[in-house]
Design a protein around this motif. Structure first.
Motif, PDB file in Angstrom:
ATOM      1  N   GLY A  41       7.792  36.670  42.989  1.00 35.25           N
ATOM      2  CA  GLY A  41       8.263  35.297  42.859  1.00 35.25           C
ATOM      3  C   GLY A  41       7.436  34.284  43.622  1.00 35.25           C
ATOM      4  O   GLY A  41       7.760  33.096  43.648  1.00 35.25           O
ATOM      5  N   LYS A  44       2.175  34.017  41.903  1.00 37.09           N
ATOM      6  CA  LYS A  44       0.867  34.618  41.593  1.00 37.09           C
ATOM      7  C   LYS A  44       0.626  34.659  40.079  1.00 37.09           C
ATOM      8  O   LYS A  44      -0.420  34.221  39.603  1.00 37.09           O
ATOM      9  CB  LYS A  44       0.791  36.041  42.178  1.00 37.09           C
ATOM     10  CG  LYS A  44       1.099  36.111  43.663  1.00 37.09           C
ATOM     11  CD  LYS A  44       0.987  37.526  44.223  1.00 37.09           C
ATOM     12  CE  LYS A  44       1.937  38.541  43.605  1.00 37.09           C
ATOM     13  NZ  LYS A  44       3.372  38.318  43.940  1.00 37.09           N
ATOM     14  N   SER A  45       1.591  35.193  39.350  1.00 32.09           N
ATOM     15  CA  SER A  45       1.430  35.300  37.890  1.00 32.09           C
ATOM     16  C   SER A  45       1.317  33.926  37.242  1.00 32.09           C
ATOM     17  O   SER A  45       0.560  33.745  36.281  1.00 32.09           O
ATOM     18  CB  SER A  45       2.622  36.017  37.256  1.00 32.09           C
ATOM     19  OG  SER A  45       2.590  37.366  37.560  1.00 32.09           O
ATOM     20  N   THR A  46       2.086  33.000  37.752  1.00 29.38           N
ATOM     21  CA  THR A  46       2.040  31.648  37.192  1.00 29.38           C
ATOM     22  C   THR A  46       0.657  31.039  37.397  1.00 29.38           C
ATOM     23  O   THR A  46       0.119  30.385  36.494  1.00 29.38           O
ATOM     24  CB  THR A  46       3.141  30.775  37.828  1.00 29.38           C
ATOM     25  OG1 THR A  46       4.407  31.415  37.648  1.00 29.38           O
ATOM     26  CG2 THR A  46       3.178  29.393  37.209  1.00 29.38           C
TER      27      THR A  46
HETATM   28  P1  ADP Z   1       4.831  36.343  41.153  1.00 26.82           P
HETATM   29  O1  ADP Z   1       3.805  36.606  40.109  1.00 26.82           O
HETATM   30  O2  ADP Z   1       4.217  36.032  42.483  1.00 26.82           O
HETATM   31  O3  ADP Z   1       5.850  37.426  41.246  1.00 26.82           O
HETATM   32  P2  ADP Z   1       5.750  34.277  39.351  1.00 26.82           P
HETATM   33  O4  ADP Z   1       4.585  33.389  39.157  1.00 26.82           O
HETATM   34  O5  ADP Z   1       6.062  35.265  38.284  1.00 26.82           O
HETATM   35  O6  ADP Z   1       5.603  35.015  40.764  1.00 26.82           O
HETATM   36  O7  ADP Z   1       7.059  33.404  39.553  1.00 26.82           O
HETATM   37  C1  ADP Z   1       7.109  32.304  40.467  1.00 26.82           C
HETATM   38  C2  ADP Z   1       8.452  31.604  40.322  1.00 26.82           C
HETATM   39  O8  ADP Z   1       8.548  30.946  39.069  1.00 26.82           O
HETATM   40  C3  ADP Z   1       9.656  32.516  40.396  1.00 26.82           C
HETATM   41  O9  ADP Z   1      10.683  31.805  41.045  1.00 26.82           O
HETATM   42  C4  ADP Z   1       9.994  32.772  38.934  1.00 26.82           C
HETATM   43  O10 ADP Z   1      11.346  33.090  38.757  1.00 26.82           O
HETATM   44  C5  ADP Z   1       9.650  31.436  38.309  1.00 26.82           C
HETATM   45  N1  ADP Z   1       9.236  31.547  36.885  1.00 26.82           N
HETATM   46  C6  ADP Z   1       8.175  32.246  36.417  1.00 26.82           C
HETATM   47  N2  ADP Z   1       8.060  32.115  35.080  1.00 26.82           N
HETATM   48  C7  ADP Z   1       9.079  31.312  34.697  1.00 26.82           C
HETATM   49  C8  ADP Z   1       9.518  30.813  33.438  1.00 26.82           C
HETATM   50  N3  ADP Z   1       8.863  31.081  32.304  1.00 26.82           N
HETATM   51  N4  ADP Z   1      10.613  30.018  33.428  1.00 26.82           N
HETATM   52  C9  ADP Z   1      11.239  29.734  34.563  1.00 26.82           C
HETATM   53  N5  ADP Z   1      10.894  30.165  35.773  1.00 26.82           N
HETATM   54  C10 ADP Z   1       9.823  30.953  35.853  1.00 26.82           C
END
Ligand code: ADP
Ligand code: ADP
Length: 227
Positions: A41, A44-46
């Motif tokens: 969360g 990173k992925s975002t």
């Molecule tokens: P990581 O890759 O570090 O685990 P993410 O980038 O997946 O983190 O997520 C960062 C935050 O954004 C988290 O709070 C996640 O729930 C939220 N999030 C990610 N994708 C979405 C989406 N498509 N809609 C709403 N919230 C999202």
């Protein structure tokens, strides 16, 4: 030109009232292995999603191989490849066909596709299992196949989202070696991980992310010294 440049990047999910990425700034030099380290969360992925044009940024700038991927997503796509966390292999094709199809999609000349696919399958230890059903692959094999596929169009920058999550120790070690091979060929690698040891083992520099913000950015040795 830096391989990757991120400046004041923000990605907001308004419905959830959260900034998944909250003002990130960093630069990755050509030929570097750069690790984004942080808990689930952290954003990173975002961040990878914005750099690979899957996620629309709210504000800020992002470029890959000198191309502004926010303004010119199509132009950017030629220069990078991305391996997502979840397998997106085509289950109706064999592993070999997956590579050939990807190469065709990216305009690799027909005459080169098969030899290139064979070379990649060999490098990633999959030549013996090149013509089975993709469904038969373990998680580690699927990860390796996705990287092999990503390399078919010789990207300058390769994004790996949690490349070793769920892998057994031996598969992790194999993956680490393959990623180092890529660097020795001049490919810039940006990977995400929630594992400090993995970041230290693989990356030349590590950015520690939490709540969409950069907490520290340095070499593993320097980060360890400061902890
Ligand atoms: P990581 O890759 O570090 O685990 P993410 O980038 O997946 O983190 O997520 C960062 C935050 O954004 C988290 O709070 C996640 O729930 C939220 N999030 C990610 N994708 C979405 C989406 N498509 N809609 C709403 N919230 C999202
Ligand atoms: P898209 O990015 O095109 O919306 P996704 O598959 O990432 O497609 O997400 C679909 C929906 O699922 C999002 O609009 C969001 O509401 C929800 N979602 C996805 N990932 C997360 C996440 N990590 N945290 C919270 N909600 C998420």
């Amino acid at each position: 030109t830096p391989a990757v440049e991120v400046r004041d990047l923000v990605k907001r999910y308004p419905k959830r009232d959260v900034n998944a990425v909250d003002g990130l700034t960093f630069t990755v030099e050509p030929g570097e292995i750069f690790g984004l380290l942080g808990p689930n969360g952290a954003g990173k992925s975002t961040t990878i999603g914005v750099l690979t044009t899957r996620v629309k940024a709210t504000s800020g700038a992002a470029s890959v191989a000198g191309i502004d991927v926010i303004r010119d997503p199509v132009g950017g796509k030629r220069h990078f490849a991305v391996v997502p966390q979840q397998s997106n292999l085509d289950r109706s094709l064999t592993p070999r066909q997956n590579l050939a199809f990807h190469a065709a999609y990216h305009g690799v000349p027909r005459a080169e596709r098969n030899a290139k696919a064979a070379a990649m399958l060999e490098e990633f230890g999959l030549l013996e299992q090149a013509d089975v059903k993709v469904d038969w692959y373990s998680g580690g094999m699927a990860q390796r196949l996705m990287i092999a596929r990503a390399m078919m169009h010789e990207p300058k920058v390769l994004f790996l989202d949690e490349p070793t999550t769920g892998l057994d120790p031996q598969s992790r070690l194999f993956m680490w070696e393959r990623v180092r091979d890529l660097r020795s060929r001049g490919v810039t690698v940006v990977l995400t991980t929630h594992d400090m040891d993995e970041a230290a083992e693989m990356a030349d520099r590590v950015g520690i992310v939490d709540h969409g913000r950069l907490l520290a950015l340095d070499t593993p040795a320097e980060l360890t010294r400061r902890l």
